[in-house]
Enzyme design. Structure first.
Site, short mmCIF file in Angstrom:
data_model
loop_
_atom_site.label_atom_id
_atom_site.label_comp_id
_atom_site.label_asym_id
_atom_site.label_seq_id
_atom_site.Cartn_x
_atom_site.Cartn_y
_atom_site.Cartn_z
N CYS A 191 6.23 -5.34 0.12
CA CYS A 191 6.33 -3.98 -0.43
C CYS A 191 6.28 -2.94 0.69
O CYS A 191 7.24 -2.82 1.44
CB CYS A 191 5.29 -3.77 -1.52
SG CYS A 191 5.73 -2.45 -2.64
N ILE A 201 5.46 -2.97 -7.65
CA ILE A 201 4.65 -1.76 -7.86
C ILE A 201 5.23 -0.65 -6.98
O ILE A 201 5.09 -0.67 -5.77
CB ILE A 201 3.17 -2.02 -7.48
CG1 ILE A 201 2.61 -3.22 -8.27
CG2 ILE A 201 2.32 -0.78 -7.73
CD1 ILE A 201 1.32 -3.79 -7.73
N ARG A 202 5.91 0.29 -7.60
CA ARG A 202 6.61 1.36 -6.86
C ARG A 202 7.33 0.76 -5.64
O ARG A 202 7.19 1.21 -4.51
CB ARG A 202 5.64 2.47 -6.45
CG ARG A 202 5.20 3.32 -7.66
CD ARG A 202 4.13 4.34 -7.33
NE ARG A 202 4.43 5.20 -6.19
CZ ARG A 202 5.31 6.20 -6.22
NH1 ARG A 202 5.98 6.47 -7.30
NH2 ARG A 202 5.52 6.93 -5.14
N HIS A 225 4.97 -8.02 -4.74
CA HIS A 225 3.66 -8.51 -4.30
C HIS A 225 3.53 -9.95 -4.79
O HIS A 225 3.38 -10.16 -5.99
CB HIS A 225 2.55 -7.68 -4.94
CG HIS A 225 2.48 -6.28 -4.46
ND1 HIS A 225 1.53 -5.83 -3.58
CD2 HIS A 225 3.27 -5.22 -4.74
CE1 HIS A 225 1.72 -4.55 -3.34
NE2 HIS A 225 2.78 -4.15 -4.03
N GLU A 255 1.00 -11.80 -3.93
CA GLU A 255 -0.41 -12.19 -3.75
C GLU A 255 -1.25 -11.94 -5.00
O GLU A 255 -2.41 -12.32 -5.03
CB GLU A 255 -1.02 -11.44 -2.54
CG GLU A 255 -1.35 -9.97 -2.75
CD GLU A 255 -0.13 -9.05 -2.74
OE1 GLU A 255 1.00 -9.55 -2.68
OE2 GLU A 255 -0.34 -7.83 -2.85
N GLY A 266 0.88 -1.16 0.00
CA GLY A 266 0.00 0.00 0.00
C GLY A 266 0.91 1.20 0.00
O GLY A 266 1.85 1.27 -0.79
N GLU A 267 0.68 2.11 0.90
CA GLU A 267 1.57 3.27 1.04
C GLU A 267 2.10 3.24 2.47
O GLU A 267 1.31 3.37 3.41
CB GLU A 267 0.77 4.55 0.73
CG GLU A 267 1.63 5.74 0.45
CD GLU A 267 2.66 5.50 -0.65
OE1 GLU A 267 2.27 5.04 -1.74
OE2 GLU A 267 3.86 5.78 -0.41
N SER A 268 3.41 3.06 2.62
CA SER A 268 3.96 2.86 3.96
C SER A 268 3.71 4.05 4.88
O SER A 268 3.51 3.89 6.08
CB SER A 268 5.45 2.54 3.88
OG SER A 268 6.13 3.55 3.18
N ARG A 290 12.93 3.32 -0.18
CA ARG A 290 11.57 3.45 -0.73
C ARG A 290 11.62 3.84 -2.19
O ARG A 290 12.51 4.57 -2.61
CB ARG A 290 10.81 4.56 0.00
CG ARG A 290 10.17 4.15 1.28
CD ARG A 290 9.35 5.32 1.82
NE ARG A 290 8.07 5.46 1.17
CZ ARG A 290 7.44 6.62 1.03
NH1 ARG A 290 7.96 7.74 1.46
NH2 ARG A 290 6.26 6.65 0.43
#
Ligand SMILES: NC(=O)CC[C@H](N)C(=O)O
Length: 222
Positions: free
Chosen positions: A88, A150-151, A199, A201, A56-58, A117
């Site tokens: 991630c 993803i990023r 990821h 999953e 997600g976004e840490s 990051r």
């Protein structure tokens, strides 16, 4: 419910359900033989035998962990040996130190790594790759794992007790040179903490979750 409440013998593994693709992780955990439950409160956290921190976004997950008063209990449980798998943004949260974080960003810590990051940069900020992953692709009949970045972060530095499980290769499958990401660590284990920059999953391959479920089962016995 207690930590050994796996009524049917399956380990109970939580998925932190504050942000990110919780459902996909839960499905992969079930496929790997665990009973998956969402975790939003301390009581739910205390009932699990292992925990997945999704991507997600840490920075957001960090803020929500503090808001939901989960950060301190989770830090304490990690210190007591709770098995945790971070993917991630989850990898960023498990890192003792990060580069490229925001000024007030904190991590849970526990893994002796420095994580950068958004390391892959703009050109290749999202991509898929087949990677050799230790404990999976090196098993008899093991194939590479299809991974999605993803990023994503990478591990800039790993301490002596950290087991490196996967690195970015020097060349992509089409033969082109990888560039600055070549050789970077993208999966690692430190004690009962497992982290992947990618990821696992979303590519329909539950073997990384299987590796984590085995870690949870092994911690049960020791
Ligand atoms: N897919 C992800 O989890 C991206 C991580 C995100 N770039 C962060 O810094 O938290």
């Amino acid at each position: 419910m207690t930590a050994s409440a796996g009524v049917d013998g399956r380990p109970v593994v939580g998925v932190l359900a504050l942000q990110g693709d919780v459902r996909e992780h839960a499905a992969a955990l079930e496929q790997a033989g665990a009973r998956a439950v969402g975790v939003r409160r301390v009581s739910e956290l205390e009932a699990v035998e292992g925990l997945v921190l999704p991507g997600g976004e840490s920075t957001t997950i960090d803020k929500l962990l503090r808001l939901f008063e989960l950060a301190e209990p989770l830090r304490r449980l990690i210190g007591q040996g709770l098995p945790v798998f971070g993917s991630c943004a989850g990898m960023i949260l498990l890192a003792d130190r990060i580069e490229g974080g925001t000024a007030d960003q904190r991590t849970l810590g526990g893994m002796d790594v420095v994580v950068r990051r958004n390391a892959f940069g703009r050109q290749v900020d999202s991509f898929e790759a087949d990677l050799q992953v230790g404990g999976i692709s090196d098993l008899p009949g093991g194939r590479p794992v299809r991974t999605a970045f993803i990023r994503a972060p990478w591990v800039e530095h790993a301490g002596p007790d950290v087991e490196v499980l996967a690195r970015i290769p020097d060349r992509w499958a089409d033969g082109s040179a990888v560039g600055p990401a070549a050789g970077k660590i993208v999966a690692a284990r430190h004690g009962r903490l497992l982290a992947t920059a990618f990821h696992p999953e979303i590519t329909g391959d539950a073997r990384v979750h299987g590796l984590f479920v085995r870690l949870v089962q092994a911690s049960r016995r020791s």
